[in-house]
Design a protein around this motif. Structure first.
Motif, short mmCIF file in Angstrom:
data_model
loop_
_atom_site.label_atom_id
_atom_site.label_comp_id
_atom_site.label_asym_id
_atom_site.label_seq_id
_atom_site.Cartn_x
_atom_site.Cartn_y
_atom_site.Cartn_z
N GLU A 135 -4.17 -0.28 -4.46
CA GLU A 135 -2.78 -0.25 -4.00
C GLU A 135 -2.41 1.06 -3.31
N ILE A 136 -3.31 2.07 -3.40
CA ILE A 136 -3.05 3.38 -2.82
C ILE A 136 -3.76 3.50 -1.47
N GLU A 137 -2.99 3.74 -0.43
CA GLU A 137 -3.57 3.85 0.91
C GLU A 137 -4.16 5.23 1.18
N GLY A 138 -3.51 6.27 0.65
CA GLY A 138 -4.02 7.61 0.89
C GLY A 138 -3.38 8.62 -0.03
N VAL A 139 -4.07 9.75 -0.22
CA VAL A 139 -3.59 10.84 -1.07
C VAL A 139 -3.65 12.13 -0.27
N SER A 140 -2.58 12.88 -0.28
CA SER A 140 -2.54 14.19 0.36
C SER A 140 -2.12 15.23 -0.67
N VAL A 141 -2.15 16.51 -0.28
CA VAL A 141 -1.87 17.58 -1.24
C VAL A 141 -0.96 18.62 -0.62
N LEU A 142 0.02 19.07 -1.42
CA LEU A 142 0.86 20.21 -1.05
C LEU A 142 0.38 21.42 -1.85
N CYS A 143 0.17 22.55 -1.16
CA CYS A 143 -0.28 23.75 -1.85
C CYS A 143 0.32 24.99 -1.19
N ARG A 144 0.15 26.13 -1.81
CA ARG A 144 0.64 27.37 -1.24
C ARG A 144 -0.12 27.71 0.04
N PRO A 145 0.55 28.33 1.02
CA PRO A 145 -0.16 28.75 2.24
C PRO A 145 -1.35 29.64 1.89
N GLY A 146 -2.47 29.38 2.53
CA GLY A 146 -3.68 30.14 2.27
C GLY A 146 -4.59 29.52 1.24
N ARG A 147 -4.13 28.43 0.61
CA ARG A 147 -4.92 27.77 -0.43
C ARG A 147 -5.53 26.46 0.04
N MET B 249 0.84 -1.20 0.00
CA MET B 249 0.00 0.00 0.00
C MET B 249 0.87 1.25 0.00
N ALA B 250 0.56 2.20 -0.86
CA ALA B 250 1.39 3.38 -1.02
C ALA B 250 0.65 4.65 -0.60
N GLN B 251 1.42 5.57 -0.06
CA GLN B 251 0.92 6.89 0.28
C GLN B 251 1.43 7.87 -0.77
N ILE B 252 0.53 8.64 -1.39
CA ILE B 252 0.88 9.55 -2.47
C ILE B 252 0.57 10.98 -2.05
N ALA B 253 1.47 11.89 -2.35
CA ALA B 253 1.20 13.32 -2.16
C ALA B 253 1.18 14.00 -3.52
N MET B 254 0.22 14.89 -3.71
CA MET B 254 0.09 15.65 -4.94
C MET B 254 0.56 17.08 -4.70
N ILE B 255 1.23 17.67 -5.68
CA ILE B 255 1.50 19.11 -5.66
C ILE B 255 0.57 19.74 -6.69
N GLY B 256 -0.32 20.60 -6.22
CA GLY B 256 -1.27 21.24 -7.11
C GLY B 256 -2.61 20.54 -7.14
N PHE B 257 -3.67 21.32 -7.34
CA PHE B 257 -5.01 20.74 -7.37
C PHE B 257 -5.85 21.36 -8.48
N GLY B 258 -5.18 21.72 -9.58
CA GLY B 258 -5.90 22.18 -10.76
C GLY B 258 -6.57 21.00 -11.46
N ALA B 259 -6.93 21.19 -12.72
CA ALA B 259 -7.67 20.15 -13.43
C ALA B 259 -6.89 18.85 -13.52
N VAL B 260 -5.59 18.92 -13.83
CA VAL B 260 -4.78 17.70 -13.92
C VAL B 260 -4.62 17.06 -12.54
N GLY B 261 -4.35 17.87 -11.52
CA GLY B 261 -4.21 17.34 -10.16
C GLY B 261 -5.48 16.72 -9.64
N GLN B 262 -6.62 17.35 -9.92
CA GLN B 262 -7.90 16.79 -9.47
C GLN B 262 -8.17 15.44 -10.13
#
Length: 265
Positions: free
Chosen positions: A25-37, A1-14
């Motif tokens: 196979e994916i245990e969880g997804v998290s997101v990195l974004c700019r502060p305030g977003r 099981m893998a943990q994935i982090a995304m950078i960005g949440f635009g159309a491609v990220g979504q």
């Protein structure tokens, strides 16, 4: 099981985040974004997703980070991710044309024992081109053709009156490095082709505004010891964003699936 982090949440990220969260196979997804977003990211994805402004502040270190945030996101987060020993998959290939960025990311990857993977994105035949490089390439040419509206907001506006075009017109003819620098939102494909083949300075790039084009058309021509090939694709955008390639989003999901699946193609 893998943990994935995304950078960005635009159309491609979504697209990628939702597709990956449904894989067994994916245990969880998290997101990195700019502060305030943070709230915008939750609204775009789902309410209980973990959001952080840096790789160090995530509650759990991911097994892999996927950059769908564009050139500034790769610059902001790439080195830190790699230095922390986490593999990074990116669609922001054109950013590597910037002075020193590729070298900084490579140094960070070596320091952390991680790997930066460049996905094929909106174009195909990258596997064939990269294989052909082994035997030696004589020439590689990338041609990008879009309707005039597809070049709006780019350097093409300084060279052509896009609104009045009645026939196809070239607005850039140079190297892939120059294309990636001048067209940061449009020339990721040129950089991808270049890095798979002859490099940013030896790969020819031609960009065309064509009122008769029905979509975004990418063509790759290569000649070498392997022989010769011409590849062309007319890509469709994601429904949520006419400027985002559907195939780019799909290539991100494929890259992660290949990492977590027992058999990879």
């Amino acid at each position: 099981m893998a943990q994935i982090a995304m950078i960005g949440f635009g159309a491609v990220g979504q697209y990628a985040a939702r597709a990956l969260s449904g894989l067994p196979e994916i245990e969880g997804v998290s997101v990195l974004c700019r502060p305030g977003r943070e709230e915008a990211a939750r609204a775009a994805l789902w309410p209980d997703i973990e959001i952080a402004s840096s790789i160090e502040t995530l509650s759990r270190q991911p097994d892999c980070v996927v950059d769908c945030g564009g050139h500034p996101a790769l610059v902001a987060h790439g080195a830190a991710v790699l230095r922390n020993g986490i593999d990074l998959i990116t669609v922001s290939i054109g950013a590597l044309a910037d002075d020193g960025l590729a070298e900084r990311l490579e140094a960070a990857a070596r320091e952390g024992g991680a790997r930066l993977e460049l996905v094929s994105g909106a174009v195909g035949a990258i596997d064939a081109l990269a294989a052909a490089r082994i035997g030696g390439l004589d020439s590689v040419r990338y041609t990008g053709r879009k309707p005039p509206a597809g070049w709006a907001g780019s350097a093409a506006e300084d060279r052509l009156d896009l609104a009045s075009l009645t026939e196809a017109a070239v607005h850039f003819d140079g190297t892939a490095r120059e294309a990636a620098r001048l067209y940061p939102k449009n020339a990721n494909v040129a950089a991808t082709v270049a890095l798979a083949g002859l490099g940013l300075d030896a790969t020819k790039a031609v960009l065309i505004a064509d009122p008769n084009a029905s979509g975004n058309i990418h063509e790759v021509e290569a000649v070498g010891a392997f022989g010769r090939f011409t590849f062309q694709i007319e890509g469709k955008p994601l429904p949520d964003n006419p400027k985002s390639s559907a195939l780019t989003a799909m290539s991100v999901v494929r890259a992660v699936r290949n990492r977590v699946s027992a058999i990879a193609v």
